[in-house]
Design an enzyme around this catalytic site. Structure first.
Site, PDB file in Angstrom:
ATOM      1  N   ARG A 129     -14.114  -6.967  -1.889  1.00 19.96           N
ATOM      2  CA  ARG A 129     -13.563  -6.663  -0.565  1.00 19.96           C
ATOM      3  C   ARG A 129     -12.947  -5.262  -0.575  1.00 19.96           C
ATOM      4  O   ARG A 129     -12.188  -4.904  -1.461  1.00 19.96           O
ATOM      5  CB  ARG A 129     -12.494  -7.695  -0.185  1.00 19.96           C
ATOM      6  CG  ARG A 129     -11.817  -7.422   1.181  1.00 19.96           C
ATOM      7  CD  ARG A 129     -10.495  -6.686   1.026  1.00 19.96           C
ATOM      8  NE  ARG A 129      -9.766  -6.546   2.293  1.00 19.96           N
ATOM      9  CZ  ARG A 129      -8.704  -5.784   2.464  1.00 19.96           C
ATOM     10  NH1 ARG A 129      -8.216  -5.090   1.459  1.00 19.96           N
ATOM     11  NH2 ARG A 129      -8.102  -5.711   3.635  1.00 19.96           N
ATOM     12  N   VAL A 130     -13.321  -4.462   0.408  1.00 20.61           N
ATOM     13  CA  VAL A 130     -12.726  -3.130   0.561  1.00 20.61           C
ATOM     14  C   VAL A 130     -12.059  -3.092   1.927  1.00 20.61           C
ATOM     15  O   VAL A 130     -12.666  -3.469   2.929  1.00 20.61           O
ATOM     16  CB  VAL A 130     -13.806  -2.025   0.460  1.00 20.61           C
ATOM     17  CG1 VAL A 130     -13.191  -0.658   0.729  1.00 20.61           C
ATOM     18  CG2 VAL A 130     -14.463  -2.055  -0.917  1.00 20.61           C
ATOM     19  N   GLY A 131     -10.815  -2.669   1.954  1.00 19.35           N
ATOM     20  CA  GLY A 131     -10.073  -2.623   3.215  1.00 19.35           C
ATOM     21  C   GLY A 131     -10.127  -1.252   3.862  1.00 19.35           C
ATOM     22  O   GLY A 131     -11.075  -0.481   3.652  1.00 19.35           O
ATOM     23  N   ASP A 132      -9.086  -0.949   4.624  1.00 16.01           N
ATOM     24  CA  ASP A 132      -9.077   0.305   5.385  1.00 16.01           C
ATOM     25  C   ASP A 132      -8.835   1.538   4.533  1.00 16.01           C
ATOM     26  O   ASP A 132      -9.268   2.636   4.872  1.00 16.01           O
ATOM     27  CB  ASP A 132      -7.968   0.238   6.441  1.00 16.01           C
ATOM     28  CG  ASP A 132      -6.589   0.171   5.787  1.00 16.01           C
ATOM     29  OD1 ASP A 132      -5.811   1.134   5.886  1.00 16.01           O
ATOM     30  OD2 ASP A 132      -6.290  -0.856   5.140  1.00 16.01           O
ATOM     31  N   THR A 150       0.857  -1.186   0.000  1.00 15.76           N
ATOM     32  CA  THR A 150       0.000   0.000   0.000  1.00 15.76           C
ATOM     33  C   THR A 150       0.892   1.234   0.000  1.00 15.76           C
ATOM     34  O   THR A 150       1.938   1.215   0.634  1.00 15.76           O
ATOM     35  CB  THR A 150      -0.870   0.017   1.281  1.00 15.76           C
ATOM     36  OG1 THR A 150      -1.743  -1.096   1.253  1.00 15.76           O
ATOM     37  CG2 THR A 150      -1.674   1.292   1.401  1.00 15.76           C
ATOM     38  N   THR A 167      -0.809   1.780   6.607  1.00 19.82           N
ATOM     39  CA  THR A 167      -0.575   0.600   5.772  1.00 19.82           C
ATOM     40  C   THR A 167      -0.518  -0.614   6.694  1.00 19.82           C
ATOM     41  O   THR A 167      -0.181  -0.488   7.867  1.00 19.82           O
ATOM     42  CB  THR A 167       0.737   0.728   4.968  1.00 19.82           C
ATOM     43  OG1 THR A 167       1.071  -0.555   4.407  1.00 19.82           O
ATOM     44  CG2 THR A 167       1.906   1.167   5.837  1.00 19.82           C
TER      45      THR A 167
END
Length: 316
Positions: A194-197, A166, A217
């Protein structure tokens, strides 16, 4: 105010043969962002340019070089935030775009919304005249190999998640405005959608002139559980230095939810930190015309900006 920029190229384990490329990539991004700040440009423009530079660099898990989802496709997330107004723009699960960070900036400036996802983000990109990049152009040989390896019955995708790239940046400009930007391809072999932070305000990044800015990250689900970026700014609001705030928040994430990660942080006075609980994190910063950069814990190289620019034109 003396301008400062701090960038990261992702926390995790950086394989030996990729260390130099990761170092060069964060240094290049920091120098490009700093160049904008030196000319009186805004922190927003500087972080966007730094992140764009890393999205275009196949060493990082963002833009070209992003990891693949379970279907073998690239789906990317990005966020940008303006510390002066608390305006923010983000995109999630976007495909076929070379620079998600540019699209996130347009979401912030051209819509009343803060986050557009998947098909809606795609339609918006078309409306804004952003050229479509064929999906396969964003796929590197390395991402393809990793995806295939993870499909093998006895594979352990977790093992490969340790090398996550990231990318992100924080900056303060000559007017004292702060900004952050973060961009990622997410987790290798993740579920479709899927979506992360990264795209989540307060998790993947946060910027507020009253306290500072941070870009994160690491393991996205852990970062979201503790709302890591906002947590760090909260600690700085309580009087902690950027380094202390970063270490305290990373330690909390590790002990509370077992998550590892890394952050770059800047406060409203221009003090900065690049901290991580993972094995490594590539980072670089420029302040007072001095470039600092590293990958391993305790590693810090320093060069003048002039020296760094000279060696960059000679290909490091």
């Amino acid at each position: 105010m003396m301008p400062v920029i701090v960038v990261h190229g992702g926390a995790g384990r950086i394989f030996k043969e990729r260390e130099q490329g990761s170092r060069d990539g964060v240094v290049r991004a920091a120098l490009q962002g700093y160049d904008i700040l030196k000319q009186g440009g805004s922190a927003l423009d500087a972080v966007e340019e730094a992140v764009r530079s890393m999205e275009d660099d196949p060493h990082f898990n963002a833009g070209c070089g992003s990891v693949l989802n379970e279907e073998g496709e690239v789906e990317m997330d990005a966020i940008i935030m303006d510390g002066k107004t608390l305006d923010s723009g983000a995109v999630s699960a976007v495909k076929c775009i070379a620079n998600p960070i540019k699209l996130a900036r347009l979401v912030m400036e051209k819509t009343k919304h803060m986050l557009l996802t998947d098909h809606g983000a795609h339609l918006f990109a078309q409306a804004m005249g952003i050229p479509e990049t064929p999906g396969e152009k964003l796929i590197t040989e390395r991402s393809q190999e990793r995806w295939k390896k993870n499909l093998e019955p006895d594979s352990n995708p977790e093992e490969f998640q340790k090398d996550l790239g990231t990318v992100g940046a924080v900056a303060i400009d000559s007017e004292g405005n702060v900004a952050c930007a973060t961009s990622t391809g997410g987790l290798s072999n993740k579920l479709v959608g899927r979506v992360g932070d990264t795209a989540c305000i307060g998790s993947g990044g946060y910027a507020d002139n009253h306290s500072g800015a941070t870009s994160t990250t690491g393991h996205g689900e852990s970062i979201m559980k503790v709302v890591l970026a906002r947590l760090i700014l909260y600690h700085m609001e309580q009087g902690m230095s950027p380094e202390m705030a970063a270490d305290t928040a990373l330690d909390y994430m590790k002990t509370r939810v077992g998550g590892l990660g890394g952050v770059v942080v800047i406060n409203s006075s221009g003090e900065w930190a690049a901290r991580f609980s993972t094995k490594q994190m590539s980072w670089a910063t420029v302040k007072d015309d001095q470039l600092h950069y590293g990958i391993n814990a305790g590693e810090r190289h320093t060069k003048s900006v002039d020296e760094a620019l000279a060696s960059e034109s000679g290909g490091f």
